[in-house]
Design a protein around this motif. Sequence first.
Motif, PDB file in Angstrom:
ATOM      1  N   GLY A 145      -6.540 -44.050  31.568  1.00 49.69           N
ATOM      2  CA  GLY A 145      -7.955 -44.048  31.231  1.00 49.69           C
ATOM      3  C   GLY A 145      -8.780 -44.840  32.232  1.00 49.69           C
ATOM      4  O   GLY A 145      -9.852 -44.395  32.664  1.00 49.69           O
ATOM      5  N   ARG A 146      -8.281 -46.014  32.619  1.00 53.13           N
ATOM      6  CA  ARG A 146      -9.008 -46.838  33.605  1.00 53.13           C
ATOM      7  C   ARG A 146      -9.048 -46.140  34.958  1.00 53.13           C
ATOM      8  O   ARG A 146     -10.072 -46.176  35.658  1.00 53.13           O
ATOM      9  N   GLN A 147      -7.943 -45.504  35.333  1.00 52.16           N
ATOM     10  CA  GLN A 147      -7.913 -44.784  36.607  1.00 52.16           C
ATOM     11  C   GLN A 147      -8.896 -43.617  36.603  1.00 52.16           C
ATOM     12  O   GLN A 147      -9.567 -43.354  37.609  1.00 52.16           O
ATOM     13  N   ALA A 148      -8.993 -42.927  35.486  1.00 49.24           N
ATOM     14  CA  ALA A 148      -9.961 -41.840  35.379  1.00 49.24           C
ATOM     15  C   ALA A 148     -11.377 -42.350  35.612  1.00 49.24           C
ATOM     16  O   ALA A 148     -12.166 -41.730  36.339  1.00 49.24           O
ATOM     17  N   LEU A 149     -11.712 -43.483  35.011  1.00 53.62           N
ATOM     18  CA  LEU A 149     -13.046 -44.047  35.194  1.00 53.62           C
ATOM     19  C   LEU A 149     -13.307 -44.393  36.661  1.00 53.62           C
ATOM     20  O   LEU A 149     -14.423 -44.196  37.164  1.00 53.62           O
ATOM     21  N   GLU A 150     -12.296 -44.897  37.354  1.00 53.51           N
ATOM     22  CA  GLU A 150     -12.457 -45.220  38.774  1.00 53.51           C
ATOM     23  C   GLU A 150     -12.753 -43.980  39.606  1.00 53.51           C
ATOM     24  O   GLU A 150     -13.401 -44.060  40.655  1.00 53.51           O
ATOM     25  N   LEU A 151     -12.291 -42.818  39.135  1.00 51.99           N
ATOM     26  CA  LEU A 151     -12.528 -41.557  39.840  1.00 51.99           C
ATOM     27  C   LEU A 151     -13.815 -40.874  39.388  1.00 51.99           C
ATOM     28  O   LEU A 151     -14.114 -39.765  39.834  1.00 51.99           O
ATOM     29  N   ALA A 172     -11.022 -37.650  43.796  1.00 51.80           N
ATOM     30  CA  ALA A 172     -12.340 -38.278  43.659  1.00 51.80           C
ATOM     31  C   ALA A 172     -13.400 -37.454  44.381  1.00 51.80           C
ATOM     32  O   ALA A 172     -14.516 -37.258  43.875  1.00 51.80           O
ATOM     33  N   ARG A 173     -13.061 -36.960  45.575  1.00 51.80           N
ATOM     34  CA  ARG A 173     -14.013 -36.137  46.330  1.00 51.80           C
ATOM     35  C   ARG A 173     -14.300 -34.832  45.589  1.00 51.80           C
ATOM     36  O   ARG A 173     -15.455 -34.389  45.525  1.00 51.80           O
ATOM     37  N   GLU A 174     -13.266 -34.206  45.045  1.00 52.60           N
ATOM     38  CA  GLU A 174     -13.485 -32.946  44.344  1.00 52.60           C
ATOM     39  C   GLU A 174     -14.262 -33.138  43.049  1.00 52.60           C
ATOM     40  O   GLU A 174     -15.093 -32.300  42.689  1.00 52.60           O
ATOM     41  N   ILE A 175     -14.007 -34.223  42.341  1.00 54.16           N
ATOM     42  CA  ILE A 175     -14.781 -34.515  41.128  1.00 54.16           C
ATOM     43  C   ILE A 175     -16.251 -34.683  41.471  1.00 54.16           C
ATOM     44  O   ILE A 175     -17.137 -34.115  40.809  1.00 54.16           O
ATOM     45  N   ALA A 176     -16.535 -35.441  42.533  1.00 55.38           N
ATOM     46  CA  ALA A 176     -17.929 -35.642  42.954  1.00 55.38           C
ATOM     47  C   ALA A 176     -18.553 -34.319  43.387  1.00 55.38           C
ATOM     48  O   ALA A 176     -19.716 -34.025  43.058  1.00 55.38           O
TER      49      ALA A 176
END
Length: 279
Positions: free
Chosen positions: A18-24, A265-269
């Motif tokens: 969950g914390r890693q998801a938030l970082e992304l 992270a790039r693809e999410i953004a």
Amino acid sequence: MLHIGCHLSSSKGFAAMGRQALELDADTFQFFTRNPRGSKAKDLDPADAAALVSLMEEHSFAPIIAHAPYTLNLCGAEEKNRVFARETMADDLRRMEHVPGQYYNFHPGSHVGQGVETGITLIAEGLNAILTPDQTTTVLLETMAGKGSEVGGRFEELREILDRVELSGKMGVCLDTCHVSDGGYDIIGDLDGVLTEFDRVIGLDRLKAIHLNDSKNPIGARKDRHARIGEGFIGLEALARVVRHPALKDLPFCLETPNELPGYAREIALMRQQAEQLQ
């Protein structure tokens, strides 16, 4: 708002994911319930699961997706393999109740020469042996590319399984963009038509999640090889239409592209940016 995440490693536990998801900048994620090529699951820490539930509530997460191991085959030719799949999935569903109200996704299976109809029958029988009236987890059939003897490459096959499941209210579908394109559905040139067909055959109310992937192969290839967003035959423009589509935009999207965390992270953004643009 686009609900999007990626596949994360569960090795450090629920709350860490969950914390890693938030970082992304993600507000959902997917994880394997156990080794994707094996059978052993780590001991579950109820306090860790409770910490994830609190984090998800605090940050308004969409439902998360647990993915069954690839080795499971509810319609295998040998009974011992079918029993193994049922026992493993039943154990996964018991464990998922520590994080209630989420999704459990699995590949329907391969009939290994027995024929599609036999495969469908065995999958439904397996699900009828597993599902319980009091479970809060929704089990998702994944749309497949139709390679080899896979069951689920056509919407009609998924509908037949759903029709034979007694506790059908516990079931849904996860649509994989790479798989449906490789399976012959034209999400590039006729997304509306594909979704209309899905609604006619299965019902859009059954569609609970999207695996957002590009494909290394052209439509109808039946290969199932995922590509990074914009680097395959589907392309960024078509995948942007998927995340913007009014029938899909509120679903959780999960990236299964060949990436490490910075790439995710790039693809999410990128997809958040695409979702915000006007159609």
